[in-house]
Design a protein around this motif. Structure first.
Motif, PDB file in Angstrom:
ATOM      1  N   GLU A 199       0.828  -1.203   0.000  1.00 29.37           N
ATOM      2  CA  GLU A 199       0.000   0.000   0.000  1.00 29.37           C
ATOM      3  C   GLU A 199       0.862   1.251   0.000  1.00 29.37           C
ATOM      4  O   GLU A 199       0.547   2.229  -0.686  1.00 29.37           O
ATOM      5  N   LEU A 200       1.939   1.228   0.777  1.00 32.53           N
ATOM      6  CA  LEU A 200       2.827   2.396   0.831  1.00 32.53           C
ATOM      7  C   LEU A 200       3.495   2.639  -0.516  1.00 32.53           C
ATOM      8  O   LEU A 200       3.579   3.780  -0.979  1.00 32.53           O
ATOM      9  N   LYS A 201       3.960   1.571  -1.147  1.00 28.96           N
ATOM     10  CA  LYS A 201       4.634   1.714  -2.437  1.00 28.96           C
ATOM     11  C   LYS A 201       3.698   2.254  -3.514  1.00 28.96           C
ATOM     12  O   LYS A 201       4.123   2.996  -4.395  1.00 28.96           O
ATOM     13  N   PHE A 202       2.416   1.884  -3.427  1.00 31.77           N
ATOM     14  CA  PHE A 202       1.453   2.361  -4.411  1.00 31.77           C
ATOM     15  C   PHE A 202       0.805   3.692  -4.018  1.00 31.77           C
ATOM     16  O   PHE A 202       0.009   4.245  -4.752  1.00 31.77           O
ATOM     17  N   TRP A 238       6.258   8.171   4.549  1.00 31.99           N
ATOM     18  CA  TRP A 238       6.869   7.292   3.534  1.00 31.99           C
ATOM     19  C   TRP A 238       7.248   8.112   2.293  1.00 31.99           C
ATOM     20  O   TRP A 238       8.338   7.982   1.758  1.00 31.99           O
ATOM     21  N   ASN A 239       6.328   8.958   1.868  1.00 28.13           N
ATOM     22  CA  ASN A 239       6.581   9.778   0.676  1.00 28.13           C
ATOM     23  C   ASN A 239       7.720  10.770   0.915  1.00 28.13           C
ATOM     24  O   ASN A 239       8.517  11.032   0.012  1.00 28.13           O
ATOM     25  N   GLU A 240       7.776  11.317   2.124  1.00 35.54           N
ATOM     26  CA  GLU A 240       8.790  12.335   2.424  1.00 35.54           C
ATOM     27  C   GLU A 240      10.172  11.741   2.664  1.00 35.54           C
ATOM     28  O   GLU A 240      11.178  12.268   2.201  1.00 35.54           O
ATOM     29  N   TYR A 241      10.247  10.615   3.399  1.00 34.86           N
ATOM     30  CA  TYR A 241      11.538  10.074   3.827  1.00 34.86           C
ATOM     31  C   TYR A 241      12.020   8.881   3.005  1.00 34.86           C
ATOM     32  O   TYR A 241      13.138   8.427   3.189  1.00 34.86           O
ATOM     33  N   TRP A 242      11.183   8.347   2.154  1.00 27.39           N
ATOM     34  CA  TRP A 242      11.521   7.256   1.248  1.00 27.39           C
ATOM     35  C   TRP A 242      11.665   5.917   1.946  1.00 27.39           C
ATOM     36  O   TRP A 242      11.893   5.828   3.138  1.00 27.39           O
ATOM     37  N   GLU A 243      11.538   4.897   1.175  1.00 26.13           N
ATOM     38  CA  GLU A 243      11.517   3.513   1.649  1.00 26.13           C
ATOM     39  C   GLU A 243      12.760   3.119   2.440  1.00 26.13           C
ATOM     40  O   GLU A 243      12.677   2.406   3.441  1.00 26.13           O
ATOM     41  N   GLY A 244      13.921   3.582   2.035  1.00 31.66           N
ATOM     42  CA  GLY A 244      15.167   3.195   2.673  1.00 31.66           C
ATOM     43  C   GLY A 244      15.308   3.653   4.116  1.00 31.66           C
ATOM     44  O   GLY A 244      16.190   3.188   4.831  1.00 31.66           O
ATOM     45  N   ASN A 245      14.451   4.547   4.553  1.00 32.84           N
ATOM     46  CA  ASN A 245      14.515   5.061   5.914  1.00 32.84           C
ATOM     47  C   ASN A 245      13.533   4.377   6.852  1.00 32.84           C
ATOM     48  O   ASN A 245      13.327   4.856   7.971  1.00 32.84           O
TER      49      ASN A 245
END
Length: 64
Positions: A2-5, A17-24
């Protein structure tokens, strides 16, 4: 997924998630419920109890 989409039910989590990106982000299994075939167990209730216990134990501000 859900986060990725971009459509997670928690808008605050999605915004982070959108602000800090998946790697964080780190996702870990903190506890598990064992399935019990012999008893009629409401796992929704049990998961909520487990979640509350973990939030208290880890001293987390539950905003999600």
């Amino acid at each position: 997924m859900e986060l990725k989409f971009g459509n997670h039910r928690s808008k605050d989590l999605q915004n982070d998630w959108n602000e800090y990106w998946e790697g964080n982000f780190v996702f870990e299994v903190l506890s598990e419920l064992e399935k019990n075939e012999k008893e009629n167990i409401n796992y929704d209730v049990e998961l909520n109890i487990l979640q509350d216990m973990l939030i208290e134990e880890l001293n987390i501000n539950n905003t999600y």
